[in-house]
Design an enzyme around this catalytic site. Structure first.
Site, mmCIF file in Angstrom:
data_model
loop_
_atom_site.group_PDB
_atom_site.id
_atom_site.type_symbol
_atom_site.label_atom_id
_atom_site.label_comp_id
_atom_site.label_asym_id
_atom_site.label_seq_id
_atom_site.Cartn_x
_atom_site.Cartn_y
_atom_site.Cartn_z
ATOM 1 N N ASP A 81 3.100 12.788 16.105
ATOM 2 C CA ASP A 81 3.547 12.809 14.559
ATOM 3 C C ASP A 81 2.354 13.130 13.823
ATOM 4 O O ASP A 81 1.868 12.513 12.883
ATOM 5 C CB ASP A 81 4.484 11.200 14.171
ATOM 6 N N LEU A 102 0.823 -1.355 0.027
ATOM 7 C CA LEU A 102 -0.142 -0.032 0.086
ATOM 8 C C LEU A 102 0.787 1.120 0.065
ATOM 9 O O LEU A 102 0.376 2.279 -0.508
ATOM 10 C CB LEU A 102 -0.951 0.003 1.223
ATOM 11 N N GLY A 103 2.082 1.166 0.549
ATOM 12 C CA GLY A 103 2.986 2.411 0.780
ATOM 13 C C GLY A 103 4.078 2.014 1.588
ATOM 14 O O GLY A 103 4.192 1.036 2.143
ATOM 15 N N GLY A 154 6.331 3.791 4.173
ATOM 16 C CA GLY A 154 6.691 5.110 5.052
ATOM 17 C C GLY A 154 8.112 4.903 5.655
ATOM 18 O O GLY A 154 8.867 4.280 5.471
ATOM 19 N N GLY A 155 8.062 5.902 6.598
ATOM 20 C CA GLY A 155 9.490 6.156 7.278
ATOM 21 C C GLY A 155 9.797 5.065 8.381
ATOM 22 O O GLY A 155 11.063 4.561 8.344
ATOM 23 N N PHE A 156 8.697 4.199 8.631
ATOM 24 C CA PHE A 156 8.737 3.111 9.522
ATOM 25 C C PHE A 156 8.610 1.804 8.974
ATOM 26 O O PHE A 156 9.373 0.989 9.727
ATOM 27 C CB PHE A 156 7.664 3.273 10.643
ATOM 28 N N GLY A 157 8.238 1.637 7.772
ATOM 29 C CA GLY A 157 8.365 0.347 7.286
ATOM 30 C C GLY A 157 7.360 0.344 6.353
ATOM 31 O O GLY A 157 6.650 1.594 5.671
ATOM 32 N N VAL A 209 3.835 -1.008 4.169
ATOM 33 C CA VAL A 209 2.597 -1.284 4.672
ATOM 34 C C VAL A 209 1.708 -2.141 3.499
ATOM 35 O O VAL A 209 1.906 -1.673 2.286
ATOM 36 C CB VAL A 209 1.659 -0.112 4.828
ATOM 37 N N LYS A 262 1.460 -3.142 8.749
ATOM 38 C CA LYS A 262 2.853 -2.464 8.572
ATOM 39 C C LYS A 262 3.791 -3.227 9.389
ATOM 40 O O LYS A 262 3.966 -3.862 10.341
ATOM 41 C CB LYS A 262 2.712 -1.130 9.601
#
Ligand SMILES: *[C@@H]1O[C@H](CO)[C@@H](O)[C@H](O)[C@H]1NC(C)=O
Ligand SMILES: *[C@@H]1O[C@H](CO)[C@@H](O)[C@H](O)[C@H]1NC(C)=O
Ligand SMILES: *[C@@H]1O[C@H](CO)[C@@H](O)[C@H](O)[C@H]1NC(C)=O
Ligand SMILES: *[C@@H]1O[C@H](CO)[C@@H](O)[C@H](O)[C@H]1NC(C)=O
Ligand SMILES: *[C@@H]1O[C@H](CO)[C@@H](O)[C@H](O)[C@H]1NC(C)=O
Length: 673
Positions: free
Chosen positions: A470, A351-352, A354-357, A359, A374
């Site tokens: 955040d 799906l995408g 991000g900075g954290f991992g 998804v 995620k």
């Protein structure tokens, strides 16, 4: 006179004895209970076969029905009719090399002392062969051509009277009743297959018929060989019936599977299904099975076993997860990795990132519920317990403007967080970089109010104070009705415990970080409000908090403030994509609120309760400017305090992105330009 009487008595007694013993019998297989009399090397096998020879060379074997049989009503009476049927099998050691054959015999005694094996078939020897005093009637199934007895070939059936020079002999075979002219069919006696033989003597016609057929075949109506001869002079009034067989220099085994005999009538039909089966022909196939088959089987089995084991281990490793005792209390919040793997079909639909991992999208098989998973990598065990505890407590938050965290799963070096799936993705997709779809003002204002209400719930509506840390457009997700929902809770904490040295101490995202946050490192409700202010301005202006335009860094707050300061033309700051249909008062309210939340003094910022009140129109707009002052000085950063600490968060990075960020931070923190 007396002697005549005694003789008559004896004759009567014998007749009674013979009739008592009956005039017929049938063996469907043999056993120790109905064992015929055996001599030589004959024996009954445990599975019920009568084995006349057992593979020993130059030996003979005999088997006789134990009781004598009366063939005539008196010693000078003519021979009665008799009939016999038997199933035999000859198994040579080598398929094409024959040993000697099998003989059905009617003889005056049980056995042939002094007889020779081999071509004499255990019946005669060179001195008595052919002597009419022998009184032997025999049907030979001969598998060797003995020229001395004028044998026709090595596969014949012959009728022998007192000697081995057959009275008549024909090649082995039969005339099947197939309606096609009853053509003769060869049968190989040493084929190793069972065959049936019928021998019938018709006392009236004085004719012997011998019929042969394959095992289980119908009895052919046409006999293989017939001999018209009165056997009265050969067969005595009392005789024994049985079999003889002999081996020569080639190993051969001779078997009788079943046997029936009848005086004055046809012999009983044998029960084919009850007969024991012959051993397999030859030893070669067995040994081949042992030398090739068994090892191949073993190897295949071992291969299957190893493959299975490897598959099992790989599967085990693939789905391995870490579950510690302290996690058991989280029960339902804990997902099995295997279930998530299945739900996401092996993490296929991204799906995408991000900075954290990354998804991934998935569907829980049991409830068909759509989820977003995620995958966050974490290397340190340290702090994970607290983090998971926090995740779980956050998982208990329920608000329509908050993305529900359904649970988590933990593996080595990896944490998987399971959220409600938000079909419309994150808000930033609709705002920046020439989006395909933009939101109209009504939609945007609803998102703003939703996020405000969600954040208010976090700050004041729940049993504990939750600081989001955040808030930004990319962390706001849109559900099916385009309601804004706050996502990505607690990741700032994980960020904190993460091992990436470049991000250590940076909690939140640049541009959304309140100045006192970078100074003290403490996240408070006011720092969340600051980030919310930046978010508000983003949504209304369609710009990021810090943007590079025409080679210059533009701070969104400064830009909006300058618009406002410029004779109250704050409306100029709104997103040019908002063509018409917007409510000017709401746009102005949102922009002003955004500026107020971005105040550098935490105390000067409104609380989320106040923000919600303003947005809902509960507090009149006029009070906005008076209750909270927006001044140029308040929006600018007055001190360079905290700069060093902030700079340390980006140690000597040559990465372009980071150096840009550095200069932005520099300008952000350097105060007015
Ligand atoms: C055959 O039978 C004889 C006599 O019973 C025995 O001595 C011999 O070992 C047997 N041979 C085989 C191969 O069974
Ligand atoms: C001998 O006796 C049996 C029965 O007693 C009879 O059926 C048979 O026909 C007799 N045989 C001759 C040749 O008379
Ligand atoms: C042949 O057989 C008879 C009787 O069966 C016996 O008396 C005789 O001695 C045997 N002859 C030889 C040479 O073995
Ligand atoms: C047949 O056998 C009997 C008794 O064993 C003997 O006396 C006779 O000489 C034999 N006949 C021939 C032609 O060998
Ligand atoms: C039967 O066997 C004989 C001799 O082995 C051979 O000449 C003949 O062709 C065979 N007949 C059939 C029908 O197999």
């Amino acid at each position: 006179m007396i002697s005549k009487l005694v003789l008559a008595l004896l004759v009567l007694l014998r007749a009674a004895l013979l009739s008592c013993q009956g005039t017929g019998f049938a063996f469907n297989g043999f056993s120790s209970s109905n064992l015929p009399d055996l001599d030589g090397i004959a024996e009954v096998t445990p599975d019920g076969l009568l084995r006349l020879t057992n593979g020993t060379r130059q030996k003979a074997g005999h088997a006789f029905y134990p009781s004598p049989i009366a063939f005539k009503n008196s010693s000078d009476a003519p021979l009665n009719s008799f009939s016999t049927a038997f199933v035999f099998g000859i198994i040579p050691e080598y398929p094409t090399l024959s040993g000697h054959g099998i003989v059905f015999v009617v003889a005056p005694q049980k056995g042939f002392p002094g007889a020779r094996p081999s071509q004499y078939l255990g019946l005669f020897n060179e001195t008595n062969n052919g002597n009419s005093t022998n009184h032997v009637f025999a049907v030979e199934l001969d598998t060797i051509q003995s020229t001395e007895f004028q044998d026709i070939n090595d596969n014949h059936v012959g009728i022998d009277l007192n000697g081995l020079d057959s009275a008549i002999a024909v090649p082995a075979g039969y005339y099947p009743d197939d309606g096609a002219g009853n053509k003769f069919q060869n049968l190989s006696l040493i084929s190793g297959r069972a065959m049936q033989v019928w021998v019938d003597y018709d006392g009236a016609k004085k004719q012997v018929d011998v019929t042969l057929a394959p095992f289980k075949a119908e009895r052919p109506s046409k006999p293989l060989v017939s001999l018209t001869r009165d056997l009265s002079s050969i067969i005595n009034d009392v005789m024994y019936v049985g079999f003889s067989s002999s081996t020569g220099s080639v190993l051969t085994s001779h078997y009788i599977l079943g046997w029936s005999f009848q005086m004055n009538g046809p012999a009983q039909s044998l029960a084919m299904s009850k007969l024991p089966s012959l051993p397999r022909i030859g030893k070669k196939p067995v040994s081949r099975l042992l030398t090739i088959g068994v090892p191949v089987l073993c190897i295949s089995f071992a291969a299957v076993l190893v493959t299975g084991l490897v598959y099992y281990i790989m599967r085990k490793r693939k789905f391995a997860e870490i579950l510690e005792d302290w996690e058991r209390e989280y029960g339902p919040h804990r997902f099995k990795y295997k279930d998530l793997y299945i739900a996401t079909r092996g993490f296929r639909e991204l799906l995408g990132t991000g900075g954290f991992g990354r998804v991934y999208k998935g569907t829980l098989p049991s409830s068909k519920m759509e989820i977003a998973v995620k995958r966050v990598s974490h290397d340190s065990r340290q702090g994970i317990k607290e983090f998971v505890a926090e995740i779980i407590s956050i998982g208990r938050l329920r608000h329509r403007n908050i993305v529900t965290l359904l649970g988590y799963c933990r593996r080595k070096g990896e944490l998987l967080l399971v959220y409600d799936y938000m079909p419309n993705g994150s808000l930033d997709r609709y705002l920046f970089n020439q989006p395909k779809v933009t939101l109209n003002w009504t939609q945007r204002f609803r998102v703003i109010k939703g996020v405000a209400s969600g954040l208010f719930y976090l700050h004041e509506g729940w049993e504990q104070i939750v600081i989001h840390r955040d808030i930004k457009a990319s962390n706001v997700l849109l559900d099916a009705e385009l309601n804004g929902r706050l996502g990505d809770f607690g990741l700032a904490r994980l960020y904190d415990h993460g091992t990436d040295p470049q991000t250590t101490h940076v909690v939140g995202t640049l541009g959304y970080l309140a100045p006192e946050h970078t100074r003290t490192g403490k996240a408070t409700k006011a720092t969340d409000v600051f980030a919310f202010g930046a978010f508000l301005l983003e949504v209304v202006t369609g710009r990021r908090p810090i943007e590079t335009r025409g080679g210059e860094d533009v701070i969104l707050v400064d830009y909006v403030y300058s618009c406002w300061n410029n004779g109250g033309a704050i409306m100029e700051a709104k997103d040019p994509n908002l063509q018409e249909g917007f409510v000017a008062e709401e746009v102005e309210l949102a922009l002003k609120l955004g500026l107020m939340c971005s105040h550098s003094e935490p105390d000067a910022r409104p609380t989320m309760r106040q923000v919600v009140q303003f947005l809902e129109g509960d507090v009149p707009v006029q009070e906005l400017s008076s209750s909270l002052s927006i001044s140029s000085s308040g929006l600018r950063f007055k001190s360079k305090e905290g700069f060093d600490e902030f700079a340390m968060s980006f140690p000597s990075s040559t990465d372009k992105g980071f150096s840009t960020t550095y200069s932005v931070a520099d300008s952000l923190l350097s105060g007015g330009r």
